[in-house]
Design a protein around this motif. Sequence first.
Motif, PDB file in Angstrom:
ATOM      1  N   LEU A 576     -20.856  -7.000 -16.123  1.00 32.96           N
ATOM      2  CA  LEU A 576     -20.848  -7.253 -14.689  1.00 32.96           C
ATOM      3  C   LEU A 576     -20.392  -6.009 -13.935  1.00 32.96           C
ATOM      4  O   LEU A 576     -19.528  -5.272 -14.398  1.00 32.96           O
ATOM      5  CB  LEU A 576     -19.915  -8.414 -14.354  1.00 32.96           C
ATOM      6  CG  LEU A 576     -20.276  -9.779 -14.949  1.00 32.96           C
ATOM      7  CD1 LEU A 576     -19.273 -10.839 -14.487  1.00 32.96           C
ATOM      8  CD2 LEU A 576     -21.678 -10.200 -14.539  1.00 32.96           C
ATOM      9  N   LYS A 577     -21.004  -5.791 -12.766  1.00 38.02           N
ATOM     10  CA  LYS A 577     -20.602  -4.729 -11.852  1.00 38.02           C
ATOM     11  C   LYS A 577     -20.482  -5.336 -10.462  1.00 38.02           C
ATOM     12  O   LYS A 577     -21.033  -6.393 -10.169  1.00 38.02           O
ATOM     13  CB  LYS A 577     -21.644  -3.598 -11.831  1.00 38.02           C
ATOM     14  CG  LYS A 577     -21.784  -2.867 -13.153  1.00 38.02           C
ATOM     15  CD  LYS A 577     -20.629  -1.925 -13.420  1.00 38.02           C
ATOM     16  CE  LYS A 577     -20.722  -0.702 -12.542  1.00 38.02           C
ATOM     17  NZ  LYS A 577     -19.651   0.286 -12.849  1.00 38.02           N
ATOM     18  N   ALA A 578     -19.741  -4.664  -9.603  1.00 41.86           N
ATOM     19  CA  ALA A 578     -19.555  -5.160  -8.243  1.00 41.86           C
ATOM     20  C   ALA A 578     -20.901  -5.275  -7.529  1.00 41.86           C
ATOM     21  O   ALA A 578     -21.772  -4.409  -7.677  1.00 41.86           O
ATOM     22  CB  ALA A 578     -18.626  -4.240  -7.467  1.00 41.86           C
ATOM     23  N   GLY A 579     -21.044  -6.369  -6.762  1.00 38.66           N
ATOM     24  CA  GLY A 579     -22.263  -6.583  -5.998  1.00 38.66           C
ATOM     25  C   GLY A 579     -22.016  -6.435  -4.511  1.00 38.66           C
ATOM     26  O   GLY A 579     -21.009  -5.863  -4.076  1.00 38.66           O
ATOM     27  N   LEU A 580     -22.934  -6.956  -3.698  1.00 43.19           N
ATOM     28  CA  LEU A 580     -22.808  -6.835  -2.253  1.00 43.19           C
ATOM     29  C   LEU A 580     -21.660  -7.675  -1.709  1.00 43.19           C
ATOM     30  O   LEU A 580     -21.116  -7.372  -0.654  1.00 43.19           O
ATOM     31  CB  LEU A 580     -24.125  -7.265  -1.583  1.00 43.19           C
ATOM     32  CG  LEU A 580     -25.340  -6.387  -1.905  1.00 43.19           C
ATOM     33  CD1 LEU A 580     -26.583  -6.955  -1.238  1.00 43.19           C
ATOM     34  CD2 LEU A 580     -25.098  -4.950  -1.453  1.00 43.19           C
ATOM     35  N   ALA A 581     -21.313  -8.745  -2.402  1.00 41.76           N
ATOM     36  CA  ALA A 581     -20.200  -9.598  -2.004  1.00 41.76           C
ATOM     37  C   ALA A 581     -19.358  -9.897  -3.230  1.00 41.76           C
ATOM     38  O   ALA A 581     -19.818  -9.756  -4.374  1.00 41.76           O
ATOM     39  CB  ALA A 581     -20.706 -10.896  -1.370  1.00 41.76           C
ATOM     40  N   LEU A 582     -18.112 -10.318  -2.987  1.00 38.92           N
ATOM     41  CA  LEU A 582     -17.192 -10.593  -4.089  1.00 38.92           C
ATOM     42  C   LEU A 582     -17.768 -11.617  -5.044  1.00 38.92           C
ATOM     43  O   LEU A 582     -17.636 -11.485  -6.265  1.00 38.92           O
ATOM     44  CB  LEU A 582     -15.846 -11.084  -3.524  1.00 38.92           C
ATOM     45  CG  LEU A 582     -14.740 -11.347  -4.553  1.00 38.92           C
ATOM     46  CD1 LEU A 582     -14.253 -10.035  -5.147  1.00 38.92           C
ATOM     47  CD2 LEU A 582     -13.575 -12.093  -3.907  1.00 38.92           C
ATOM     48  N   THR A 583     -18.427 -12.639  -4.499  1.00 41.15           N
ATOM     49  CA  THR A 583     -18.932 -13.737  -5.327  1.00 41.15           C
ATOM     50  C   THR A 583     -20.338 -13.499  -5.855  1.00 41.15           C
ATOM     51  O   THR A 583     -20.927 -14.394  -6.439  1.00 41.15           O
ATOM     52  CB  THR A 583     -18.915 -15.039  -4.510  1.00 41.15           C
ATOM     53  OG1 THR A 583     -19.659 -14.846  -3.309  1.00 41.15           O
ATOM     54  CG2 THR A 583     -17.490 -15.447  -4.179  1.00 41.15           C
ATOM     55  N   ARG A 584     -20.895 -12.295  -5.621  1.00 39.84           N
ATOM     56  CA  ARG A 584     -22.248 -12.022  -6.093  1.00 39.84           C
ATOM     57  C   ARG A 584     -22.269 -10.732  -6.920  1.00 39.84           C
ATOM     58  O   ARG A 584     -22.839  -9.717  -6.503  1.00 39.84           O
ATOM     59  CB  ARG A 584     -23.220 -11.925  -4.914  1.00 39.84           C
ATOM     60  CG  ARG A 584     -23.356 -13.228  -4.130  1.00 39.84           C
ATOM     61  CD  ARG A 584     -24.577 -13.199  -3.205  1.00 39.84           C
ATOM     62  NE  ARG A 584     -24.438 -12.248  -2.129  1.00 39.84           N
ATOM     63  CZ  ARG A 584     -23.797 -12.482  -0.980  1.00 39.84           C
ATOM     64  NH1 ARG A 584     -23.217 -13.655  -0.788  1.00 39.84           N
ATOM     65  NH2 ARG A 584     -23.727 -11.563  -0.044  1.00 39.84           N
ATOM     66  N   TRP A 698     -11.395 -15.564 -13.353  1.00 40.46           N
ATOM     67  CA  TRP A 698     -12.617 -15.133 -12.683  1.00 40.46           C
ATOM     68  C   TRP A 698     -12.295 -14.300 -11.445  1.00 40.46           C
ATOM     69  O   TRP A 698     -12.901 -13.258 -11.202  1.00 40.46           O
ATOM     70  CB  TRP A 698     -13.465 -16.347 -12.278  1.00 40.46           C
ATOM     71  CG  TRP A 698     -14.477 -16.734 -13.306  1.00 40.46           C
ATOM     72  CD1 TRP A 698     -14.425 -17.787 -14.167  1.00 40.46           C
ATOM     73  CD2 TRP A 698     -15.708 -16.054 -13.586  1.00 40.46           C
ATOM     74  NE1 TRP A 698     -15.529 -17.814 -14.972  1.00 40.46           N
ATOM     75  CE2 TRP A 698     -16.346 -16.759 -14.641  1.00 40.46           C
ATOM     76  CE3 TRP A 698     -16.325 -14.936 -13.062  1.00 40.46           C
ATOM     77  CZ2 TRP A 698     -17.573 -16.370 -15.158  1.00 40.46           C
ATOM     78  CZ3 TRP A 698     -17.552 -14.544 -13.579  1.00 40.46           C
ATOM     79  CH2 TRP A 698     -18.160 -15.257 -14.619  1.00 40.46           C
ATOM     80  N   ARG A 699     -11.341 -14.774 -10.639  1.00 40.16           N
ATOM     81  CA  ARG A 699     -10.976 -14.032  -9.428  1.00 40.16           C
ATOM     82  C   ARG A 699     -10.426 -12.654  -9.775  1.00 40.16           C
ATOM     83  O   ARG A 699     -10.751 -11.645  -9.139  1.00 40.16           O
ATOM     84  CB  ARG A 699      -9.964 -14.830  -8.614  1.00 40.16           C
ATOM     85  CG  ARG A 699     -10.523 -16.115  -8.009  1.00 40.16           C
ATOM     86  CD  ARG A 699      -9.447 -16.941  -7.313  1.00 40.16           C
ATOM     87  NE  ARG A 699      -8.826 -16.226  -6.241  1.00 40.16           N
ATOM     88  CZ  ARG A 699      -7.619 -15.669  -6.312  1.00 40.16           C
ATOM     89  NH1 ARG A 699      -6.897 -15.775  -7.423  1.00 40.16           N
ATOM     90  NH2 ARG A 699      -7.123 -15.021  -5.289  1.00 40.16           N
ATOM     91  N   HIS A 700      -9.573 -12.607 -10.781  1.00 41.07           N
ATOM     92  CA  HIS A 700      -9.001 -11.325 -11.203  1.00 41.07           C
ATOM     93  C   HIS A 700     -10.114 -10.366 -11.619  1.00 41.07           C
ATOM     94  O   HIS A 700     -10.104  -9.173 -11.271  1.00 41.07           O
ATOM     95  CB  HIS A 700      -8.018 -11.562 -12.349  1.00 41.07           C
ATOM     96  CG  HIS A 700      -7.271 -10.342 -12.773  1.00 41.07           C
ATOM     97  ND1 HIS A 700      -7.733  -9.483 -13.753  1.00 41.07           N
ATOM     98  CD2 HIS A 700      -6.090  -9.818 -12.347  1.00 41.07           C
ATOM     99  CE1 HIS A 700      -6.872  -8.498 -13.907  1.00 41.07           C
ATOM    100  NE2 HIS A 700      -5.869  -8.675 -13.071  1.00 41.07           N
ATOM    101  N   LEU A 701     -11.094 -10.890 -12.334  1.00 38.73           N
ATOM    102  CA  LEU A 701     -12.211 -10.053 -12.773  1.00 38.73           C
ATOM    103  C   LEU A 701     -13.030  -9.570 -11.576  1.00 38.73           C
ATOM    104  O   LEU A 701     -13.405  -8.390 -11.496  1.00 38.73           O
ATOM    105  CB  LEU A 701     -13.099 -10.840 -13.734  1.00 38.73           C
ATOM    106  CG  LEU A 701     -14.394 -10.141 -14.174  1.00 38.73           C
ATOM    107  CD1 LEU A 701     -14.075  -8.882 -14.956  1.00 38.73           C
ATOM    108  CD2 LEU A 701     -15.261 -11.072 -14.997  1.00 38.73           C
ATOM    109  N   LEU A 702     -13.323 -10.461 -10.629  1.00 37.78           N
ATOM    110  CA  LEU A 702     -14.118 -10.066  -9.461  1.00 37.78           C
ATOM    111  C   LEU A 702     -13.408  -8.992  -8.650  1.00 37.78           C
ATOM    112  O   LEU A 702     -14.034  -8.058  -8.150  1.00 37.78           O
ATOM    113  CB  LEU A 702     -14.401 -11.293  -8.588  1.00 37.78           C
ATOM    114  CG  LEU A 702     -15.299 -12.370  -9.211  1.00 37.78           C
ATOM    115  CD1 LEU A 702     -15.390 -13.585  -8.293  1.00 37.78           C
ATOM    116  CD2 LEU A 702     -16.687 -11.822  -9.510  1.00 37.78           C
ATOM    117  N   PHE A 703     -12.082  -9.123  -8.517  1.00 37.98           N
ATOM    118  CA  PHE A 703     -11.318  -8.090  -7.816  1.00 37.98           C
ATOM    119  C   PHE A 703     -11.421  -6.753  -8.547  1.00 37.98           C
ATOM    120  O   PHE A 703     -11.591  -5.702  -7.944  1.00 37.98           O
ATOM    121  CB  PHE A 703      -9.847  -8.496  -7.692  1.00 37.98           C
ATOM    122  CG  PHE A 703      -9.605  -9.660  -6.757  1.00 37.98           C
ATOM    123  CD1 PHE A 703     -10.369  -9.818  -5.615  1.00 37.98           C
ATOM    124  CD2 PHE A 703      -8.623 -10.599  -7.021  1.00 37.98           C
ATOM    125  CE1 PHE A 703     -10.152 -10.879  -4.754  1.00 37.98           C
ATOM    126  CE2 PHE A 703      -8.393 -11.656  -6.169  1.00 37.98           C
ATOM    127  CZ  PHE A 703      -9.164 -11.805  -5.036  1.00 37.98           C
TER     128      PHE A 703
END
Length: 835
Positions: A576-584, A698-703
């Motif tokens: 996974l890599k950062a997307g346009l939004a935190l949840t995407r 999941w939140r920690h990973l998205l951050f």
Amino acid sequence: MSNFARSPVTAVLGPTNTGKTHLAVERMCAHSSGIMGFPLRLLAREIYDRVVAIKGADSVGLITGEEKILPANARWLLCTAESMPLDREAAFLALDEAQLGADPERGHVFTDRLLRARGREETMLLGSDALRPMLKALVPDAEIIGRPRFSTLSYAGAKKLSRLPRRSAIVAFSAEEVYAVAETLRRLRGGTAVVMGALSPRTRNAQVQMFQSGEVDYLVATDAIGMGLNLDVTHVAFAGLHKFDGRRRRRLTVAEMAQIAGRAGRHQRDGTFGALHEEGPDAFTPEEVMAIEGHHIPRLDHLFWRDGAPDLSSLDTLIAGLEARPEPGVMRAAPQAIDLAVLKRLADEDWVRQRARGKGAVNRLWAACGLPDFRKLGVDPHARFVGRIFSHLTEGSGHIPHPWFAGEIAKLDNVQGDVEMIAARIAAIRSWAYIAHRDGWLADPMHWAERTRAIEEKLSDALHDRLTQRFVDRRTSALLRQIGSGAADLPVEIGAEGEVMVDTHQLGTLNGFRFTVAADARASDKRMLLAAAEKRLGKELARRADALAQAKDEEFALDTGEEARLLWQGVPFARLKAGLALTRPRILLDRALDSLEAADRATVEARAQRWVESELSRHCTALTRLDAIARDPQASPALRAVAAALGDHGGLTPRDPLADSVAALSPEERRRLRKAGITIGVLDIFDPRLMKPAATRWRHLLFRLRGDPVRALPPEGATVLDRGTGGASPAMGFRAIGGQAVRMDLIERISKAAHDARQGRKPFAPDPALAVSIGLKPETLDRLMARLGFRATSPHEGTPRWIWRGRPAPRREKPAAPRPENAFAALADLDLRNG
């Protein structure tokens, strides 16, 4: 070109792999004429070939010290920085790698071009972002444009030569070390290409073609590859981090490390860098790794300067001009270069002073001193050679004698010998080629320029053959050619455990989509059998891609380690890599899937995307609902602002920064947030479900993917943590109260219990059982009650009693306080001041 100093100047700055040179070429070709200056002859030749393909050979010229291709109608010129014709008018002018103005040896040349060279209509300066303060000081009217790197550059750690990935470039800093590394790779991996700055363009291109075509998978080079040469390299390994710079052996600067490491990756394809040594003086420090990965290159605080147009009226005025110091500021006097050292050495000769009288003679002496020391002889031997050249230029017809010139180059017309001998001859012929391209030095310059070029090409071809013979295993190459013509006939089988067999030989194991060669495979057979296996794995990989696309959710898992990998049946296949939004977040398939057809890759990527969306919807429902509210055009500005802020903070945020928006919410909008699972608490706004272990992970990973400075995960089930410990942050749902950090939902529970216990504004004592069960210390509870809007009546006399004083007013930042750089910094700042 100083006549055009008022033309617009644009500086394009950024790390490597940003397309700066490509942009400049496009701009130049859009003008009626142009000149570009480069740091290397090899790079000038590469861009020359590119522009010829666009404009045609009759319209494009190449000018370097040893080579001049100048058609009568040439309107676009590609040059080395030293060879840029400053007296020629052009609509467009560009200088590449302008930060080399800080180089002690050649910096004064680049500084001079930066200050004086201008196009009639447009001037472009290309370089590292480290040059920015120098441009602001020296060219204040320049428009500075930052160009970010197209792809990610990351540190891959230290790897031995035997474990380097394919498409790697190994960088060494001496010819001896280059040859030693290349010899080792020949034994371990079957062969390697070799690229050094001293190679002729012809040899260099032949060596690079072997690498680009896949004939060899490795390339050993000097730091010449750091100067814009375009190679299909995915990993750069440093054989060492020290070099001899002509004066002393020193450690590379961070800027030099970043310049070389940045060769890894092409356009939007990520690259990695590392070292061959994990410890010791040739290992990267953590600070160097962070600077290179983040492109945080120290800014330059000076450039080297030397008068680019000295007074040539006499020998002494010339030397004085060249030794003059710049005005106080960001420019420093350049260290004595070899041309000036040779000039001063010859100036001590009486015969030289006798002949160097008058501006024309001094100019001719200075031009002779500009002959580069290609053979690296040192000042004294090179001065003797230059002295002989000047002697010939100032006697008789004023030309270098034909017999002497012809005899010297005839000695070099010999392709016998090893790599070192032929390389030495190429260095020598470069000196004679330089002489042949100087105006007025030879009676028939065109003939001798062609003759020296032919000898250099002949020696270059011989050097390529010697390099290939020495550093490429010919037997392995022959085996590969045989495999290429008949691999389809070889029996390749894949066992139940993923073992890959070819004609009773076990090549290795296919684990998921990644093929691993068997450790005991014989080196002489490994490449042949590997090529045969790879040709027959296509159907099996396609079958596995189809199985993955049809797999149930239970077969997938998430590895929340550093790479955030997605696993199918326990095997990684994407990250996974950062997307346009935190949840995407974006899905990046593992390189092992590169061999799949585009349609199969798209199917795998789509299945991975559906699984991630399903997991986020299951564990972080509020985030997906907040995302929908924030993008709902029917929602009020206040509701969208609250939803967007909550979504950006992962569904948990202090209430104070959103006080105005919250106050503007209508009752219906509050119900909509409650329906989404959001609690508007006294101090915080949150969804308590997002503090469950799975949602927290999941939140920690998205951050982390977004690059936010989140710390460690809190322990599962933690209610209170010591302030400052891992996981005790607002991002993870904890608010700092005194010396402890309390979970947001428990603060709201304590608030509700306190209000249930009070009767109007009468003093009351809250039940301490809840606070004790949570783990709050008495002083923490006192601070919390005060933050919740209560006032203690007897704080120093036994158990305090409390009086409700009304909802606490939002705590706002003071106007004079500096604004934090991002949302997480804002949370941390608020956390400290609210403590």
